[in-house]
Write a protein that holds these residues in place. Sequence first.
Motif, mmCIF file in Angstrom:
data_model
loop_
_atom_site.group_PDB
_atom_site.id
_atom_site.type_symbol
_atom_site.label_atom_id
_atom_site.label_comp_id
_atom_site.label_asym_id
_atom_site.label_seq_id
_atom_site.Cartn_x
_atom_site.Cartn_y
_atom_site.Cartn_z
ATOM 1 N N ALA A 139 0.835 -1.206 0.000
ATOM 2 C CA ALA A 139 0.000 0.000 0.000
ATOM 3 C C ALA A 139 0.867 1.252 0.000
ATOM 4 N N ALA A 140 1.962 1.223 0.755
ATOM 5 C CA ALA A 140 2.873 2.363 0.785
ATOM 6 C C ALA A 140 3.517 2.573 -0.582
ATOM 7 N N GLN A 141 3.991 1.516 -1.188
ATOM 8 C CA GLN A 141 4.649 1.621 -2.493
ATOM 9 C C GLN A 141 3.690 2.105 -3.576
ATOM 10 N N ALA A 142 2.382 1.808 -3.397
ATOM 11 C CA ALA A 142 1.385 2.228 -4.382
ATOM 12 C C ALA A 142 0.871 3.640 -4.122
ATOM 13 N N GLY A 143 1.357 4.298 -3.059
ATOM 14 C CA GLY A 143 0.923 5.654 -2.751
ATOM 15 C C GLY A 143 -0.444 5.723 -2.118
ATOM 16 N N ARG A 144 -0.875 4.647 -1.451
ATOM 17 C CA ARG A 144 -2.204 4.590 -0.850
ATOM 18 C C ARG A 144 -2.158 4.690 0.672
ATOM 19 N N LEU A 145 -1.065 5.216 1.232
ATOM 20 C CA LEU A 145 -0.892 5.212 2.681
ATOM 21 C C LEU A 145 -0.327 6.536 3.162
ATOM 22 N N VAL A 146 -0.936 7.085 4.211
ATOM 23 C CA VAL A 146 -0.375 8.252 4.894
ATOM 24 C C VAL A 146 -0.168 7.874 6.353
ATOM 25 N N GLY A 147 0.682 8.627 7.055
ATOM 26 C CA GLY A 147 0.961 8.267 8.433
ATOM 27 C C GLY A 147 1.429 9.440 9.261
ATOM 28 N N ALA A 148 1.356 9.257 10.572
ATOM 29 C CA ALA A 148 1.831 10.238 11.541
ATOM 30 C C ALA A 148 1.977 9.537 12.879
ATOM 31 N N ARG A 149 2.811 10.116 13.744
ATOM 32 C CA ARG A 149 2.844 9.655 15.135
ATOM 33 C C ARG A 149 1.818 10.450 15.922
ATOM 34 N N ILE A 150 1.053 9.756 16.767
ATOM 35 C CA ILE A 150 0.073 10.439 17.616
ATOM 36 C C ILE A 150 0.303 10.031 19.067
ATOM 37 N N ALA A 151 0.033 10.947 19.973
ATOM 38 C CA ALA A 151 0.170 10.653 21.401
ATOM 39 C C ALA A 151 -0.842 9.586 21.805
#
Length: 250
Positions: free
Chosen positions: A228-240
């Motif tokens: 999914a990451a390689q296909a550009g279908r994933l976003v992310g962040a660190r959250i508390a």
Amino acid sequence: MPELQMSPEVRALLGPEGVARAAEVSLVDGTCVYCRTRLEGTVNMVVRTNATFVHVVYVHDRCGPSEVVPLPADHQPPVPADGYDMTMTAAVLDHGGATLPVLVAETVAKAYAFDGSSGPGPIPELTNAVISSLLGDGFTLISRIKHAPPQIPEWVGVLLLGHGPAGEDGLLVLDPEGGKFYAGSVELPDSWLPAAAHYGWAVLYVGDVGLAELRGDDKAAVKALRAAAQAGRLVGARIAIGTPPPDTAA
């Protein structure tokens, strides 16, 4: 497993790319938008649309047909805090040698923005409205599962251990304005809580991965997340990440 059906009208509107994108969804934990019960058996795709976006939702065959439903021209696509039907998977994954607590959110219903200037016919290109909104909120487009993405201030996940309807663990994820990005149950691996307590945060990934159908197969789940990451279908962040004090959790 639910069987997805699309009417010729829906297929003609979405076009080949749109049909493929809309079919990426896992319906394993989805609910019907009409009767609000779990999707099972034959499931029909309903597309709500105007000239700027499509909102793809799913209904039981007994609840309604697969159809295209026109929306007013000024209608806006739902944002994450509007309460998407969403699944949440917890895992502990290696990121460049660091074992990190991870949450993966996947929407069941999908909203896609598009340029309606091309006129009638299949939609030429779809932009995932949830991912677009999260990128505007500071999330990072993920291309490789190697390092933890940056932390976003004021996004917080609150664990409600053992307080689900059937005694399962619950999770509430809030955006900076207090909107509920996610409110529901989550199954935590044994090593997840110690890792989250150590760091004070978790990595939240959002995208189309298909983890609901891969439960119990950790290797396949990691492979699907990387794909999914390689296909550009994933976003992310660190959250508390926080848990209620003992006196309020009882």
